[in-house]
Design an enzyme around this catalytic site. Sequence first.
Site, PDB file in Angstrom:
ATOM      1  CE  LYS A  56      13.107  40.679  47.360  1.00  0.00           C
ATOM      2  NZ  LYS A  56      11.873  40.888  48.190  1.00  0.00           N
TER       3      LYS A  56
ATOM      4  CG  ASP B 287      11.613  40.432  44.159  1.00  0.00           C
ATOM      5  OD1 ASP B 287      11.011  41.495  44.396  1.00  0.00           O
ATOM      6  OD2 ASP B 287      11.433  39.394  44.812  1.00  0.00           O
TER       7      ASP B 287
END
Length: 298
Positions: A24, A144
């Site tokens: 990510k 997240d």
Amino acid sequence: MTARDTASTMRPAVSFVTAFAPAKINLTLHVTGQRTDGYHLLDSLVVFADIGDTITADHADDLSLRVDGPNAAGVPTDASNLMIKAARLLDAKRGAALTLTKNLPPASGIGGGSSDAAATLRALSTLWKADLPTAAQVLTLGADLPVCMNTTAQRLSGIGDLLAPVPNLPACDILLVNPRAEVATPTVFAALDHRAHPPMPDKLPIWPTAQALADWLATQRNDLQEAAISVLPVIEDVLTALRETNCMFARMSGSGATCFAIFPPDGHSAKLALAQIHAGRPEWWAAQGAILTESRGI
């Protein structure tokens, strides 16, 4: 029904499931405020790369985790691992044999642990034929987690709970570099001297090319970058090394210490830059690939 037919009906419909857990990358990271409960408010353009870890889930009576791969050292396999917590969130009683092939460096600002947990949820949802948890439930595992459940470009805001798709992202090659040093996210946030920066524009532009995206990124920020450098100065060395390649743009991702560089999607510019990084700093971790423009795998 014969004994053979009975045995066939008792077999699991799926023997094992493999899921990809991509890196990510926060192309931007604007810190826009802080709530009274301590959570920071963010506005971030998040993308994923075809660089990442692999999760395999197989049927088993008990829940277990095995870790292999080049960055397996030090990764816990007990209940403290976010993958185990994710499995228990999906079903507190069922078993599975989980294997994590750890290619990404741990605690490096590219969402490795969260992406691994999200991939675990996707894999076990298929293996167990179970519904995925809600966004609110996933958020309990970490800020997240929600964004990692869908591995396409997204705009993340709030504390990670507000997500909006970012369509028409241009194809880009990308290079990730980490100096094999960890910096704790709370330490970086503590080093911030200001916590109320402007967000990104209300409406994001459409970027027709990788160069257009790179040019726009140069007008935006990662508000944690300078704070992270003050804690771990080698991050500045990484950024300098990336800017000495033929990249179009370089910045730190997340709270560090991994940094990224954007390249045209020509299949060779990022590879040449990777070779340059390996030659100059062979002790650093580096990997090149492409930004995902659509979801990959489970």
